[in-house]
Scaffold this motif. Structure first.
Motif, mmCIF file in Angstrom:
data_model
loop_
_atom_site.group_PDB
_atom_site.id
_atom_site.type_symbol
_atom_site.label_atom_id
_atom_site.label_comp_id
_atom_site.label_asym_id
_atom_site.label_seq_id
_atom_site.Cartn_x
_atom_site.Cartn_y
_atom_site.Cartn_z
ATOM 1 N N VAL A 1 37.355 36.223 32.037
ATOM 2 C CA VAL A 1 37.432 37.269 33.047
ATOM 3 C C VAL A 1 37.528 38.610 32.337
ATOM 4 N N ILE A 2 36.609 39.485 32.691
ATOM 5 C CA ILE A 2 36.544 40.830 32.105
ATOM 6 C C ILE A 2 36.825 41.803 33.240
ATOM 7 N N THR A 3 37.895 42.568 33.153
ATOM 8 C CA THR A 3 38.248 43.432 34.272
ATOM 9 C C THR A 3 38.604 44.833 33.804
ATOM 10 N N GLY A 4 38.685 45.742 34.767
ATOM 11 C CA GLY A 4 38.960 47.140 34.440
ATOM 12 C C GLY A 4 38.452 48.064 35.522
ATOM 13 N N ASP A 5 37.999 49.250 35.101
ATOM 14 C CA ASP A 5 37.524 50.274 36.033
ATOM 15 C C ASP A 5 36.012 50.441 35.903
ATOM 16 N N SER A 6 35.496 51.643 36.169
ATOM 17 C CA SER A 6 34.043 51.854 36.202
ATOM 18 C C SER A 6 33.373 51.613 34.855
ATOM 19 N N ILE B 1 36.181 47.176 38.961
ATOM 20 C CA ILE B 1 35.763 47.973 40.112
ATOM 21 C C ILE B 1 35.889 49.454 39.771
ATOM 22 N N SER B 2 34.805 50.185 40.013
ATOM 23 C CA SER B 2 34.785 51.623 39.716
ATOM 24 C C SER B 2 35.897 52.355 40.456
ATOM 25 N N GLY B 3 36.524 53.283 39.750
ATOM 26 C CA GLY B 3 37.551 54.119 40.345
ATOM 27 C C GLY B 3 38.938 53.520 40.354
ATOM 28 N N HIS B 4 39.057 52.259 39.934
ATOM 29 C CA HIS B 4 40.356 51.602 40.045
ATOM 30 C C HIS B 4 41.292 51.948 38.897
ATOM 31 N N ASP C 1 45.828 48.887 41.143
ATOM 32 C CA ASP C 1 44.827 48.222 41.976
ATOM 33 C C ASP C 1 44.577 46.798 41.497
ATOM 34 N N ILE C 2 44.528 46.623 40.188
ATOM 35 C CA ILE C 2 44.296 45.288 39.635
ATOM 36 C C ILE C 2 45.513 44.398 39.847
ATOM 37 N N ARG D 1 41.122 39.117 41.420
ATOM 38 C CA ARG D 1 40.472 39.727 40.261
ATOM 39 C C ARG D 1 40.617 38.879 39.000
ATOM 40 N N VAL D 2 41.712 38.106 38.915
ATOM 41 C CA VAL D 2 42.006 37.380 37.674
ATOM 42 C C VAL D 2 42.305 35.898 37.927
ATOM 43 N N ALA D 3 43.403 35.613 38.610
ATOM 44 C CA ALA D 3 43.939 34.247 38.662
ATOM 45 C C ALA D 3 43.016 33.244 39.325
ATOM 46 N N SER D 4 42.266 33.664 40.354
ATOM 47 C CA SER D 4 41.452 32.712 41.106
ATOM 48 C C SER D 4 40.350 32.077 40.260
#
Length: 243
Positions: A30-35, A73-76, A80-81, A88-91
């Protein structure tokens, strides 16, 4: 090569990752963050760093049953995460989670909640604890350096990058220091050829982000099958020359 200066637990996580990569069982990334991680618009049709990572893992490393999910997700911001952590992560029942965050959290623009670096660091520690609580390896990335003079409200980006470093050190987390690398590529300043605007990397910038992540995590294919890393290096070189 893996980061030789990483703290003990980070070295342990790098070793654990290497063992997972050498086994046949599929992994969820899982790769997460903002824009910047979302990777839209500013690459102008080029691949984002998450897409380069996808090619490295499922293509050149031959891990075709791995899943690489980009939930940025852009702007986050970090809250928000945390507020949408399950989705966003666990699922995704991840084995590895990377987070690049801070560029929006640092904002002092009107209408934005002003967050202090210490508060940001506390939220980052909560994120690390949650990811470790679901059994995944955590990888923290500092946000890349920006054109501070032309990015009003984001003058504190250096403080937030330092907060990520401090949390990675204190929590013994793998760190990918994109901020330091972009500053290096900009010869101590802004790497103009790698930017699409004052704080969003362009396609060449995303190639640089992917390279730093791949090198830190040692996602290096055998020389006979290595196509992506030389291409990324060429994109970064061309971007710097054109900047």
């Amino acid at each position: 090569m893996p980061n030789a200066a990483a703290p003990a637990s980070a070295v342990s996580d790098l070793r654990r990752l290497a063992e997972l990569l050498s086994a046949a069982d599929p992994l969820n990334w899982v790769i997460t963050g903002d824009s910047i991680t979302h990777g839209l618009v500013h690459t102008q049709g080029g691949r984002s760093y998450a897409e380069h990572l996808h090619e490295l893992i499922r293509g050149e490393l031959g891990r075709t049953r791995d899943a690489v999910i980009n939930s940025a997700i852009s702007g986050h911001r970090l809250p928000d995460i945390l507020g949408d952590f399950d989705r966003r992560v666990a699922s995704w029942t991840p084995d590895v989670v990377t987070l690049m965050i801070g560029t929006n959290d640092t904002s002092t623009l009107p209408g934005s909640p002003v967050v202090e670096p210490a508060e940001f660091a506390a939220s980052l520690r909560e994120f690390v604890a949650r990811v470790r609580g679901i059994g995944a390896i955590v990888v923290l990335q500092t946000p890349p350096s920006i054109d501070v003079a032309n990015a009003p409200g984001r003058e504190r980006i250096h403080e937030f990058a330092e907060a990520v470093r401090e949390v990675a050190a204190s929590e013994d987390v793998i760190l990918v220091d994109q901020h330091a690398r972009f500053t290096e590529l900009g010869n101590g300043g802004v790497p103009w050829g790698l930017m699409n605007d004052p704080f969003h990397p362009n396609a060449a910038g995303h190639a640089a982000l992917a390279l730093e992540l791949a090198n830190t995590l040692d996602l290096c294919p055998q020389p006979t099958s290595d196509r992506t890393l030389p291409l990324l290096e060429a994109l970064v070189t061309a971007g710097r020359l054109n900047g």
